[in-house]
Design a protein around this motif. Sequence first.
Motif, short mmCIF file in Angstrom:
data_model
loop_
_atom_site.label_atom_id
_atom_site.label_comp_id
_atom_site.label_asym_id
_atom_site.label_seq_id
_atom_site.Cartn_x
_atom_site.Cartn_y
_atom_site.Cartn_z
N ARG A 56 0.84 -1.21 0.00
CA ARG A 56 0.00 0.00 0.00
C ARG A 56 0.87 1.26 0.00
O ARG A 56 0.60 2.22 -0.71
CB ARG A 56 -0.93 0.00 1.22
N ARG A 57 1.92 1.22 0.80
CA ARG A 57 2.80 2.38 0.90
C ARG A 57 3.50 2.65 -0.44
O ARG A 57 3.66 3.80 -0.86
CB ARG A 57 3.83 2.15 2.01
N SER A 58 3.90 1.58 -1.12
CA SER A 58 4.56 1.75 -2.42
C SER A 58 3.61 2.36 -3.44
O SER A 58 4.02 3.19 -4.26
CB SER A 58 5.10 0.41 -2.93
N ASN A 59 2.35 1.97 -3.40
CA ASN A 59 1.39 2.51 -4.36
C ASN A 59 0.97 3.94 -4.00
O ASN A 59 0.65 4.74 -4.88
CB ASN A 59 0.16 1.61 -4.45
N ALA A 60 0.98 4.23 -2.70
CA ALA A 60 0.63 5.58 -2.26
C ALA A 60 1.62 6.63 -2.77
O ALA A 60 1.27 7.80 -2.91
CB ALA A 60 0.56 5.63 -0.74
N SER A 61 2.83 6.20 -3.09
CA SER A 61 3.85 7.13 -3.57
C SER A 61 3.70 7.44 -5.06
O SER A 61 4.38 8.32 -5.58
CB SER A 61 5.24 6.55 -3.31
N GLN A 62 2.82 6.72 -5.73
CA GLN A 62 2.64 6.88 -7.18
C GLN A 62 1.55 7.91 -7.49
O GLN A 62 0.65 8.14 -6.68
CB GLN A 62 2.27 5.54 -7.81
N SER A 63 1.63 8.50 -8.68
CA SER A 63 0.62 9.50 -9.05
C SER A 63 -0.02 9.23 -10.41
O SER A 63 -1.06 9.82 -10.72
CB SER A 63 1.25 10.90 -9.07
N THR A 64 0.56 8.34 -11.22
CA THR A 64 0.01 8.06 -12.55
C THR A 64 -0.20 6.57 -12.78
O THR A 64 -1.26 6.15 -13.26
CB THR A 64 0.92 8.61 -13.66
N TYR A 65 0.80 5.77 -12.45
CA TYR A 65 0.73 4.33 -12.68
C TYR A 65 0.99 3.59 -11.36
O TYR A 65 1.59 4.14 -10.43
CB TYR A 65 1.75 3.90 -13.72
N PRO A 66 0.58 2.33 -11.27
CA PRO A 66 0.78 1.59 -10.02
C PRO A 66 2.24 1.24 -9.79
O PRO A 66 3.05 1.22 -10.72
CB PRO A 66 -0.05 0.31 -10.26
N SER A 67 2.56 0.98 -8.53
CA SER A 67 3.90 0.53 -8.18
C SER A 67 4.10 -0.92 -8.65
O SER A 67 3.14 -1.63 -8.97
CB SER A 67 4.11 0.60 -6.67
#
Length: 281
Positions: free
Chosen positions: A95-106
Motif C-alpha cells: 500500500r505504501r509503495s502505491n501511495a507514492s505513485q501518481s500516474t501508474y501503479p507501483s
Amino acid sequence: MPRNPENELTYFIENVVKHSEKNRLQRLDQSPIYDPPLVGFARGDDHLFDDYKRIIGEFHWTPREMLKMHFPEWNDKEDSCSVVCWVLPITEETRRSNASQSTYPSERWAHTRLYGEQFNDHLRQTIVDQLASQGYLAVAPILSQHYGSGYTGNTGLASSWSERHVLYVAGMGTFSLSDGFITPKGIAVRCGSIVTNLELEPTTRAYKTHLENCLFYRTGKCAECISRCPVRAITEMGHDKAKCGDFLGKEAADYVSKNYGVKGGCCGLCQTRVPCESKIP
C-alpha cells in the motif's frame, strides 16, 4: 463439519492465507501478498440477492441459482444454501509503495493484482475442495464456466457474480465514491466467496446504508479518491467505469507490461493515500 462450522471455516481460511506459498510475492521478495483475512457468511436466500437482479441486472446470479446450475440434484425448495465470504487485505508495504505513485501503479501493486488474484482463485478452489471432501456441495461462482458479464442501464458493464455485492450481504463492508468496497480493513483489499449447501449462521449487517463507510457520503468532506485518479474517472457524481476501464485496459496495461513484466491492467491509486485505505474512516 463440527457443531461450529463458521469457526472451523474461518480457521481453515486463515491457515491457507498464512501458509500458502502462493500468497507470496515470489518474483520480488517472497513477502506475503495479503495480511490475515476477514471471514463472513450470508444466507443464500437473503432478500438482497433477489434485489440485485433489479439493481444490477437479471443476469446476476443468486446463490441458490448458482447451486442449482452446478448441482441439479440439489433441492432448491428444501435444502440449505449459504455463502462463505472473505476479505484479503493488501499488506502495508505494498500500500505504501502505491501511495507514492501518481500516474501508474507501483511494481509491488502490479504483482499483487496479478499474482494475488491467482492466489485468490487458489483459495476459492481450496475451500470448495475442503467442503466437497466433507460431503457438501460447493462452487466458486467466479471460477464457474458460466461466469461472465452483461450490460445494464443501471450500472453499465457488470459481472454475473459481484464479490463486493455478495460481501455487502454478509455484513463485511459498504461501497465508496470510487465504487470500491470499504471494509474494517479498508478499501485496499481483494474479495472472494463460494456457495455451499452447508448451513451457516450469517454475519450481522451492522450498517444501515450501502454507502455508510464512505466519508464523502457520510459527511461530504472527503473525496480524496477524486484527486488520486490519474484520468479523473472519479467525480462527486461517482465512478465512470468506462473511462476507468479504458485506462486500465490500455495505458496502464502497457505500462506494467513494459516496466514490470506483468500482464493485465491495474492502478489502485484511489485505494491508497486515502482515509479509507486500511480502515473505516
